[in-house]
Design an enzyme around this catalytic site. Sequence first.
Site, PDB file in Angstrom:
ATOM      1  N   ASP A  16     -32.710 -38.163  14.738  1.00  0.00           N
ATOM      2  CA  ASP A  16     -32.984 -39.092  15.844  1.00  0.00           C
ATOM      3  C   ASP A  16     -33.694 -38.389  17.004  1.00  0.00           C
ATOM      4  O   ASP A  16     -33.496 -37.193  17.229  1.00  0.00           O
ATOM      5  CB  ASP A  16     -31.649 -39.702  16.321  1.00  0.00           C
ATOM      6  N   TRP A  21     -38.934 -37.712  22.220  1.00  0.00           N
ATOM      7  CA  TRP A  21     -39.780 -36.494  22.158  1.00  0.00           C
ATOM      8  C   TRP A  21     -41.206 -36.865  22.562  1.00  0.00           C
ATOM      9  O   TRP A  21     -41.857 -36.137  23.323  1.00  0.00           O
ATOM     10  CB  TRP A  21     -39.744 -35.921  20.740  1.00  0.00           C
ATOM     11  N   ARG A  29     -45.358 -43.115  20.346  1.00  0.00           N
ATOM     12  CA  ARG A  29     -44.179 -43.061  19.460  1.00  0.00           C
ATOM     13  C   ARG A  29     -44.607 -42.638  18.046  1.00  0.00           C
ATOM     14  O   ARG A  29     -43.908 -41.898  17.374  1.00  0.00           O
ATOM     15  CB  ARG A  29     -43.474 -44.421  19.414  1.00  0.00           C
ATOM     16  N   HIS A  33     -43.137 -39.682  15.663  1.00  0.00           N
ATOM     17  CA  HIS A  33     -42.675 -39.763  14.269  1.00  0.00           C
ATOM     18  C   HIS A  33     -43.412 -38.743  13.395  1.00  0.00           C
ATOM     19  O   HIS A  33     -42.830 -38.157  12.489  1.00  0.00           O
ATOM     20  CB  HIS A  33     -42.885 -41.173  13.719  1.00  0.00           C
ATOM     21  N   SER A  61     -33.291 -47.065   8.803  1.00  0.00           N
ATOM     22  CA  SER A  61     -32.039 -47.807   8.649  1.00  0.00           C
ATOM     23  C   SER A  61     -32.314 -49.294   8.440  1.00  0.00           C
ATOM     24  O   SER A  61     -33.420 -49.785   8.712  1.00  0.00           O
ATOM     25  CB  SER A  61     -31.164 -47.619   9.895  1.00  0.00           C
ATOM     26  N   ASN A  64     -33.582 -50.748  11.521  1.00  0.00           N
ATOM     27  CA  ASN A  64     -34.908 -50.356  12.028  1.00  0.00           C
ATOM     28  C   ASN A  64     -35.993 -51.419  11.787  1.00  0.00           C
ATOM     29  O   ASN A  64     -37.088 -51.318  12.343  1.00  0.00           O
ATOM     30  CB  ASN A  64     -35.343 -49.004  11.443  1.00  0.00           C
ATOM     31  N   ARG A  67     -37.825 -53.042  14.797  1.00  0.00           N
ATOM     32  CA  ARG A  67     -38.893 -52.365  15.564  1.00  0.00           C
ATOM     33  C   ARG A  67     -40.239 -53.092  15.418  1.00  0.00           C
ATOM     34  O   ARG A  67     -40.429 -53.852  14.471  1.00  0.00           O
ATOM     35  CB  ARG A  67     -39.010 -50.912  15.091  1.00  0.00           C
ATOM     36  N   SER A 195     -24.383 -45.081  13.653  1.00  0.00           N
ATOM     37  CA  SER A 195     -25.459 -46.044  13.352  1.00  0.00           C
ATOM     38  C   SER A 195     -25.516 -46.481  11.878  1.00  0.00           C
ATOM     39  O   SER A 195     -26.578 -46.423  11.248  1.00  0.00           O
ATOM     40  CB  SER A 195     -26.812 -45.489  13.802  1.00  0.00           C
TER      41      SER A 195
HETATM   42  C1  IPE Z   1     -30.641 -43.984  13.417  1.00  0.00           C
HETATM   43  O1  IPE Z   1     -31.418 -43.894  14.563  1.00  0.00           O
HETATM   44  C2  IPE Z   1     -31.505 -44.253  12.231  1.00  0.00           C
HETATM   45  C3  IPE Z   1     -32.377 -43.146  11.798  1.00  0.00           C
HETATM   46  C4  IPE Z   1     -32.415 -41.957  12.306  1.00  0.00           C
HETATM   47  C5  IPE Z   1     -33.240 -43.454  10.684  1.00  0.00           C
HETATM   48  P1  IPE Z   1     -31.665 -45.154  15.520  1.00  0.00           P
HETATM   49  O2  IPE Z   1     -32.486 -44.666  16.633  1.00  0.00           O
HETATM   50  O3  IPE Z   1     -32.178 -46.299  14.733  1.00  0.00           O
HETATM   51  O4  IPE Z   1     -30.165 -45.493  15.973  1.00  0.00           O
HETATM   52  P2  IPE Z   1     -29.632 -46.289  17.248  1.00  0.00           P
HETATM   53  O5  IPE Z   1     -30.337 -47.612  17.283  1.00  0.00           O
HETATM   54  O6  IPE Z   1     -29.945 -45.456  18.457  1.00  0.00           O
HETATM   55  O7  IPE Z   1     -28.159 -46.407  17.025  1.00  0.00           O
HETATM   56  C1  IPE Z   2     -35.661 -41.535  14.817  1.00  0.00           C
HETATM   57  O1  IPE Z   2     -36.301 -41.486  16.036  1.00  0.00           O
HETATM   58  C2  IPE Z   2     -36.562 -42.059  13.731  1.00  0.00           C
HETATM   59  C3  IPE Z   2     -36.196 -43.388  13.223  1.00  0.00           C
HETATM   60  C4  IPE Z   2     -35.175 -44.097  13.593  1.00  0.00           C
HETATM   61  C5  IPE Z   2     -37.081 -43.964  12.235  1.00  0.00           C
HETATM   62  P1  IPE Z   2     -36.331 -42.720  17.042  1.00  0.00           P
HETATM   63  O2  IPE Z   2     -37.603 -43.460  16.842  1.00  0.00           O
HETATM   64  O3  IPE Z   2     -35.103 -43.529  16.927  1.00  0.00           O
HETATM   65  O4  IPE Z   2     -36.370 -41.967  18.435  1.00  0.00           O
HETATM   66  P2  IPE Z   2     -35.716 -42.444  19.804  1.00  0.00           P
HETATM   67  O5  IPE Z   2     -34.280 -42.712  19.556  1.00  0.00           O
HETATM   68  O6  IPE Z   2     -36.462 -43.681  20.215  1.00  0.00           O
HETATM   69  O7  IPE Z   2     -35.930 -41.300  20.728  1.00  0.00           O
HETATM   70 MG    MG Z   3     -33.325 -43.445  17.909  1.00  0.00          MG
END
Ligand code: IPE
Ligand code: IPE
Ligand code: MG
Length: 241
Positions: A16, A21, A29, A33, A61, A64, A67, A195
């Site tokens: 995560d 970052w 974003r 990734h 997940s 996800n 998004r 999560s």
């Molecule tokens: C958990 O991260 C899922 C993955 C890393 C793939 P999220 O960013 O989706 O989790 P929440 O929404 O902060 O709980």
């Molecule tokens: C984890 O990074 C990757 C996935 C969940 C796919 P995030 O995209 O959740 O990063 P933050 O939580 O927004 O920083």
């Molecule tokens: Mg996240």
Amino acid sequence: MIKKKSTPNHVAIIMDGNGRWALKNGKTRKAGHRAGSKNVMSIIEAACEEGIKYITLYAFSTENWKRPEDEKKALFNLLSEFYKKEIDRLIKNNILIKHIGDISKFPKQTQNIIRETEEKTSALSENTKITVIIALNYGTYDEVKRGLIKFYEDVKSDKIDISSIEETTILNYLDTKEIPNPDLLIRTSGEYRISNFLLLQIAYTELYFTDTLWPDFSKEEFTKAIDSYTKRERRYGGISS
Ligand code: IPE
Ligand code: IPE
Ligand code: MG
């Protein structure tokens, strides 16, 4: 005295912090990734060096899907790119790739590359150095839902006898069937939650949280997490021996 435990057999990671970052580094974003995806091979290598046998990585997940479309598209493209770029290195290093979660919801092209990678690396089974399990469209509630349907079908067709059910029977209906439960779960980015990740499999897993964002999570930090694990005493409800 605290008993020193050996290296974990199975490490699971909630990768995560890619978005934060990107924000911190003035990038999109999508670039976040990409940076996260770049870090994956390096942590797999570190796990190999530590003698870890299984590593499960949470990449997408069931939640996800909420998004924006362009972010999801970028994630699927990165996934395909990762496999295309790394397939030779995975085979050369005897790295077996498996998946958990329901990939049938992914674009057809992505599904094909996922299956192809799994098939190509499965030929290595005899010499496997490490098994890497990528969690894609994974969530415990969805995993249990699919497991219950399979269980119902097995009962109906007399494949399973209700009177012979044991506590561990449920594990045979999960996506992780035949994979040992994780010994250590790491979550990056300073969030203290699970999560929807492997909720049944982590009943006795040791947890490790770090503020480091996934793209910055280095081999050294990984080793630090493993060191923390080796100092812990796992009692499983018993008492110190
Ligand atoms: C958990 O991260 C899922 C993955 C890393 C793939 P999220 O960013 O989706 O989790 P929440 O929404 O902060 O709980
Ligand atoms: C984890 O990074 C990757 C996935 C969940 C796919 P995030 O995209 O959740 O990063 P933050 O939580 O927004 O920083
Ligand atoms: Mg996240």
